[in-house]
Design a protein around this motif. Structure first.
Motif: not given
Length: 247
Positions: A94-99, A108-115
Motif C-alpha cells: 500500500p503506497m502513495w507518490y507525493d508529487l 505502516s503495518l498498523d494502518s494508522l501511520s505513513m512512512i
C-alpha cells in the motif's frame, strides 16, 4: 540483511524443489510462481517492522491544512504497488507518490501511520499501472536529466519519459492560512541514442527524431490525435511509428 536474503532464497528453493519432485508440467508454471510469490509475501509479513520496506521516516505533511486538491499521484487514497527498495523487490505494498515532495510513502503495518522511504534506496516502482524509474543527474553531462523519478510511458528503441510534479501555494483567507495544491504538471522527454530531448509540441518531437518527419506527422493526422489535447498519447504514437519506420 545477508541472513534475510539467504532465508528468502532458501524458502523459494524449497518451494521449487517440492514442485519439481512431483513432475510439474509446463501448464503449471503459473501456479508454481504464485506459490513462490505467496511464500515470499508471507515471509515479509512475518518479519513485521524488521522488513526493509518499513525502514524510513514518519511522513510529514504540510505546515498548513490543505484546502484545495491533494499532493499525491492519481488519488489521495493508497494503491497497492511494486517497489524495488534497498536491493529487494516488494509487491502489493500500500503506497502513495507525493508529487510535491517527489517522495514515496508506504502505509505502516498498523494502518494508522505513513512512512516516507529514502529516495536514494529506490531503483524503480510501479503504481496505478505506471512504471517509474529513478534517474540520477550526471554533473559531467550537460544533457543529463535532473535527479528524480520518471514515468516510462514507452520503452522502445526510442524512449518516452514523463516527469510529473505538483506545486503548492499558501492561501491566506479570513479563516486562516491554508496550503493550496496546484494542478499537476507533466514534462515529456525523449531518449534517443543516449541523449535526452525535452518536447512540448509535435514540432519539437519530429525535430528530436530527425528522420521520417512527414510520415510521423501524418500518423497523427491519420488517427485524428491532437498534440495539444493529449500530448502524451500523441508523443507515444509518433515515437512508436518512428521506431517502426527506423527498423
Amino acid at each position: 540483511m545477508f541472513r534475510t536474503v539467504t532465508l528468502i532464497f532458501a524458502i523459494v528453493f524449497l518451494c521449487f524443489s517440492h514442485e519439481v519432485s512431483f513432475g510439474q508440467i509446463q501448464t503449471e508454471k503459473d501456479s508454481q510462481q504464485l506459490t513462490i510469490k505467496n511464500t515470499v509475501s508471507l515471509y515479509y509479513k512475518s518479519l513485521g517492522e524488521q522488513s526493509g520496506i518499513y525502514r524510513g521516516t514518519g511522513y510529514i505533511g504540510y505546515p498548513y491544512q490543505v484546502s484545495n486538491g491533494h499532493q499525491f499521484f492519481e488519488s489521495p487514497d493508497f494503491s497497492k504497488g511494486t517497489i524495488f527498495y534497498d536491493g529487494m523487490l516488494y509487491q502489493d505494498i500500500p503506497m502513495w507518490y507525493d508529487l510535491v515532495k517527489d517522495q514515496i510513502v508506504v502505509q505502516s503495518l498498523d494502518s494508522l501511520s505513513m512512512i516516507s522511504l529514502h529516495n536514494e534506496r529506490i531503483d524503480y516502482f510501479s503504481l496505478f499501472g505506471h512504471d517509474f524509474k529513478k534517474i540520477s543527474q550526471d554533473s559531467s553531462n550537460s544533457n543529463s536529466l535532473t535527479t528524480g523519478f520518471y514515468d516510462h510511458i514507452y520503452s522502445g528503441k526510442t524512449e518516452v519519459l514523463v516527469r510529473r510534479y505538483k506545486g503548492t501555494l499558501e492561501d491566506v483567507s479570513p479563516e486562516g492560512i491554508f496550503t493550496k495544491i496546484l494542478k499537476q504538471k507533466n514534462e515529456i522527454y525523449l531518449k534517443k541514442e543516449g541523449k535526452y530531448y525535452s518536447v512540448a509540441s509535435s514540432g519539437s518531437v519530429v525535430k528530436a527524431l530527425g528522420n521520417h518527419q512527414k510520415e510521423v506527422l501524418s500518423q497523427l493526422k491519420k488517427n485524428n490525435v491532437k498534440f495539444k489535447k493529449d500530448p502524451e498519447k500523441a508523443t507515444v504514437m509518433m515515437v512508436m511509428y518512428y521506431d517502426q519506420l527506423s527498423n
